[in-house]
Motif scaffolding. Structure first.
Motif, PDB file in Angstrom:
ATOM      1  N   THR A  13      -0.607  12.635   5.715  1.00 56.89           N
ATOM      2  CA  THR A  13      -1.654  12.099   4.756  1.00 56.89           C
ATOM      3  C   THR A  13      -3.009  12.101   5.571  1.00 56.89           C
ATOM      4  O   THR A  13      -3.001  11.670   6.845  1.00 56.89           O
ATOM      5  CB  THR A  13      -1.354  10.933   4.268  1.00 56.89           C
ATOM      6  N   SER A  15       2.275   7.456  -2.794  1.00 59.86           N
ATOM      7  CA  SER A  15       3.076   7.768  -3.773  1.00 59.86           C
ATOM      8  C   SER A  15       3.279   6.912  -4.795  1.00 59.86           C
ATOM      9  O   SER A  15       3.834   7.036  -6.004  1.00 59.86           O
ATOM     10  CB  SER A  15       4.440   8.519  -3.304  1.00 59.86           C
ATOM     11  N   VAL A  59       9.199   9.144   0.604  1.00 54.21           N
ATOM     12  CA  VAL A  59      10.562   8.933   1.229  1.00 54.21           C
ATOM     13  C   VAL A  59      11.059   7.982   0.011  1.00 54.21           C
ATOM     14  O   VAL A  59      10.952   6.773   0.086  1.00 54.21           O
ATOM     15  CB  VAL A  59      10.713   8.318   2.707  1.00 54.21           C
ATOM     16  N   ILE A  77       0.827  -1.215  -0.198  1.00 55.23           N
ATOM     17  CA  ILE A  77       0.149  -0.055   0.115  1.00 55.23           C
ATOM     18  C   ILE A  77       0.978   1.205   0.026  1.00 55.23           C
ATOM     19  O   ILE A  77       1.711   1.210   0.696  1.00 55.23           O
ATOM     20  CB  ILE A  77      -1.065   0.015   1.218  1.00 55.23           C
TER      21      ILE A  77
HETATM   22  C1  G6P Z   1       6.183   9.393   4.572  1.00 57.34           C
HETATM   23  C2  G6P Z   1       4.875  10.286   4.665  1.00 57.34           C
HETATM   24  C3  G6P Z   1       3.849   9.550   5.448  1.00 57.34           C
HETATM   25  C4  G6P Z   1       3.304   8.152   4.493  1.00 57.34           C
HETATM   26  C5  G6P Z   1       4.559   7.312   4.332  1.00 57.34           C
HETATM   27  C6  G6P Z   1       4.410   6.074   3.362  1.00 57.34           C
HETATM   28  O1  G6P Z   1       6.505   8.849   5.621  1.00 57.34           O
HETATM   29  O2  G6P Z   1       5.120  11.352   5.410  1.00 57.34           O
HETATM   30  O3  G6P Z   1       2.463  10.403   5.448  1.00 57.34           O
HETATM   31  O4  G6P Z   1       2.533   7.616   4.898  1.00 57.34           O
HETATM   32  O5  G6P Z   1       5.777   8.372   3.547  1.00 57.34           O
HETATM   33  O6  G6P Z   1       4.266   7.077   1.578  1.00 57.34           O
HETATM   34  P1  G6P Z   1       3.631   6.111   0.897  1.00 57.34           P
HETATM   35  O7  G6P Z   1       3.708   7.175  -0.427  1.00 57.34           O
HETATM   36  O8  G6P Z   1       4.328   4.895   0.436  1.00 57.34           O
HETATM   37  O9  G6P Z   1       2.099   6.007   1.179  1.00 57.34           O
END
Ligand code: G6P
Length: 622
Positions: free
Chosen positions: A414, A363, A619, A360
């Protein structure tokens, strides 16, 4: 994480680059820089530490940098401190004034990602007379490109492909060569980069919002490809230097979707977009009263063949997995494990073709989640991505994809993507239960009806936001906050606690309510706030008892429960009610007050809600 922009066309590049970088600010950064060139003149480089306005001030809002071709970067430090000298762009020459200046170099570039063997590359380049001025891995890549470019007297594309074969790690690169005015060269591996074209101009960016204002026609440059970009054109090459075709894609997002639209912060706007995000996601997955996972290729045969599910994700997406495990196990009877992607990638979990690994990710680019997906594929598992960003790497590499339709999410914390992911996982759970004969047709229809009613119920929860704003102002000086719950309520607590700590900087922990007394309860002092999530009727009394244990040690209590459970007011200091729904789906409602609580607490403390310190939206490094 770091942001890349590029522009080549007829306009002055610097203001466009600064504008693009400002739209990537949400990704998190600690320094920024530009390189702009005027015709055949060498690129001029300007860099600044801190917020983007420092760079804008230094360049007179871009007006001081003349030229119609340039690249820009916001850096989130990995190798080397966040200093001006370490900020990008980096140059192939041996001298670079700390704050930038005319770069008498043949190659200048910006980079996202991490070059794992940069120390070894640096050593090699030192032996060949290169002098390094920064602590970054990027400088080594730019110099390596320059080295091959000169050693073999080859063109930029070949110099870049040779470099790509030599480096290990992840990268999105945008480079300018002194001998090629008006052109930008780009390459990527495991780090996002898109190229947008318009009539007389081309744009590069690590994320769509940076260029949405200028064009909607984009190329998603693929892993291990190189692009040669000129005004209005892009040509792509594979690692052999052979030309390769990349399809032009139209972005369907509305440009306004990436604007604040009258809200004070993106986070508040996105919290309010949740009814639409959930409704759009549900509508895309449910047709005529039946879940339609055909687009994802998840057939009934596949669903029936599964003997285990592993969910791997990071951050809030992992919290979605934590919630989904209860729903899938309860409805579909398939054992589910939920793993942090950063842990999963380094453990040897047995799996086979009957294991479904669900990654899941909002991004679709999170480095650990991508690595988890690849590990799962190597081990022979079937993979499913639940992703928001169309065309992202995770979406492209997974065997099957379910898209969430949350639209662009800008705030680092998010909200709407989380809710859309929950909805997608709930549809999946219901469909798995049906396909495996675990529920009756009537039960299935009821579940889908309850899901369809969620957007309106979320809207009703949002109507109660003033009370949460008031309560947040009361707790904004708290030192510690504990979020407790059992089962699905524990999963929501995890998300509530993360929302609180990441944007308000108040220490908070989420605990399975029954586990509190095995250690953590010793942290409860007079006035410590304990927030209990109480939406599961079977577990209600038990969590209330755990809250009472805290109260008798001095805690003040807040409860989130469903309409009708009014007795809770006898025990807790502040209660929030959410509408009733099927208990499998209460996280979609209970999370909303928790998001608002984090948001308003951050606002009362005067913090940068959308861009919390040290954090990045996506990230893309390990
Ligand atoms: C970062 C964001 C979070 C997010 C996580 C996973 O740490 O600050 O809000 O849940 O990444 O990101 P993704 O894009 O894989 O959902």
């Amino acid at each position: 994480m770091c942001g890349i922009v590029g522009y080549t066309g007829r306009e002055q590049a610097a203001p466009i680059l600064l504008d693009g970088l400002s739209r990537l600010e949400y990704r998190g950064y600690d320094s920024a820089g530009l390189a702009v060139r005027d015709g055949g003149a060498p690129a001029e480089v300007v860099k600044a530490v801190g917020k983007l306005h420092h760079l804008a001030d230094k360049t007179d809002q871009g007006r001081a940098l003349r030229g119609q071709c340039g690249i820009g970067h916001t850096r989130w430090a990995t190798h080397g401190d966040p200093t001006v000298i370490n900020a990008h762009p980096h140059v192939s020459g041996n001298i670079a004034a700390p704050g930038g200046g005319a770069a008498e170099s043949d190659v200048v570039g910006v980079h996202n990602g991490i070059i794992e063997n940069y120390a070894e590359l640096k050593e090699k380049l030192l032996r060949h007379g290169y002098v390094f001025y920064s602590d970054t891995d990027t400088e080594a890549v730019v110099k390596l490109v320059d080295y091959y470019y000169k050693k073999y007297g080859i063109g930029p594309v070949d110099a870049i492909t040779r470099t790509m074969v030599r480096v290990r790690g992840s990268y999105a690169l945008a480079l300018m060569f002194r001998d090629y005015p008006g052109e930008i060269f780009a390459a990527r591996k495991d780090s996002p980069l898109i190229i947008g074209t318009a009539e007389d101009a081309s744009y590069l960016a690590s994320d769509v919002p940076a260029i949405l204002k200028y064009t909607r026609s984009v190329y998603y440059i693929d892993n291990l490809q190189v692009a040669r970009v000129s005004p209005g054109h892009a040509v792509f090459y594979d690692l052999n230097g052979d030309e390769t075709a990349v399809p032009l894609t139209e972005i369907t997002w509305d440009a306004a979707a990436a604007e604040k639209d009258g809200f004070e912060h993106f986070m508040l706007k996105e919290i309010h977009e949740q009814p639409a995000a959930v409704r759009d996601t549900l509508n895309s997955l449910v047709k005529d009263g039946r879940a339609d996972l055909g687009a994802a290729g998840l057939t009934e045969d596949i669903i029936r063949s599964l003997n285990g599910i592993v969910i791997a994700a990071c951050g809030s997406a992992w919290h979605v997995g934590m919630a989904a495990q209860y729903v899938i196990e309860d409805l579909a009877g398939i054992p589910v494990r939920v793993e942090l992607a950063s842990e999963f990638r380094y453990r040897s979990m047995p799996m086979n073709e009957n294991t479904l690994v669900i990654v899941i990710s909002q991004s679709g680019e999170t480095a650990d989640s991508l690595a988890a997906l690849r590990v799962a594929k190597e081990r022979g598992a079937l993979t499913l991505a639940v992703v928001n960003v169309v065309g992202s790497t995770i979406a492209r590499e997974a065997d099957h994809v379910l898209y969430t339709l949350a639209g662009p999410e800008i705030a680092v914390a998010t909200t709407k993507a989380y809710s859309a992911q929950l909805a997608a996982m709930d549809v999946l759970a219901a469909e798995m239960a049906r396909a495996r004969g675990m529920i009756t047709g009537e039960h299935y229809a009821r579940l889908l009806e309850e899901l369809a009613a969620l957007p309106d119920k979320i809207r009703r929860v949002l109507e109660d936001k003033e009370r949460l704003q008031w309560f947040s102002s009361k707790i904004s000086n708290a030192h510690d906050i504990f979020f407790i719950g059992r089962g699905l309520d524990y999963a929501v607590s995890l998300e509530g606690s993360l929302k609180m700590k990441e944007i308000s900087y108040i220490h908070s922990e989420a605990y399975a309510a029954g586990e509190l007394k095995h250690g953590t309860i010793s942290l409860i002092e007079q006035g410590t706030l304990v927030i209990g999530v109480l939406t599961q009727s079977r577990l209600f009394e038990k969590t209330v008892s755990n809250m009472m244990e805290c109260k008798s040690r001095g805690a003040s209590l807040m409860g989130i429960t469903v309409n009708g459970n009014f007795a809770v007011e006898d025990s807790v200091n502040f209660t929030v009610y959410v509408p009733k729904t099927d208990e499998h789906f209460t996280p979609s409602l209970a999370v909303v007050p928790l998001q608002l609580l984090g948001y308003y607490t951050s606002v009362s403390r005067g913090l940068d809600v959308d861009k919390p310190r040290n954090l990045a939206k996506s990230v893309t490094v390990e």
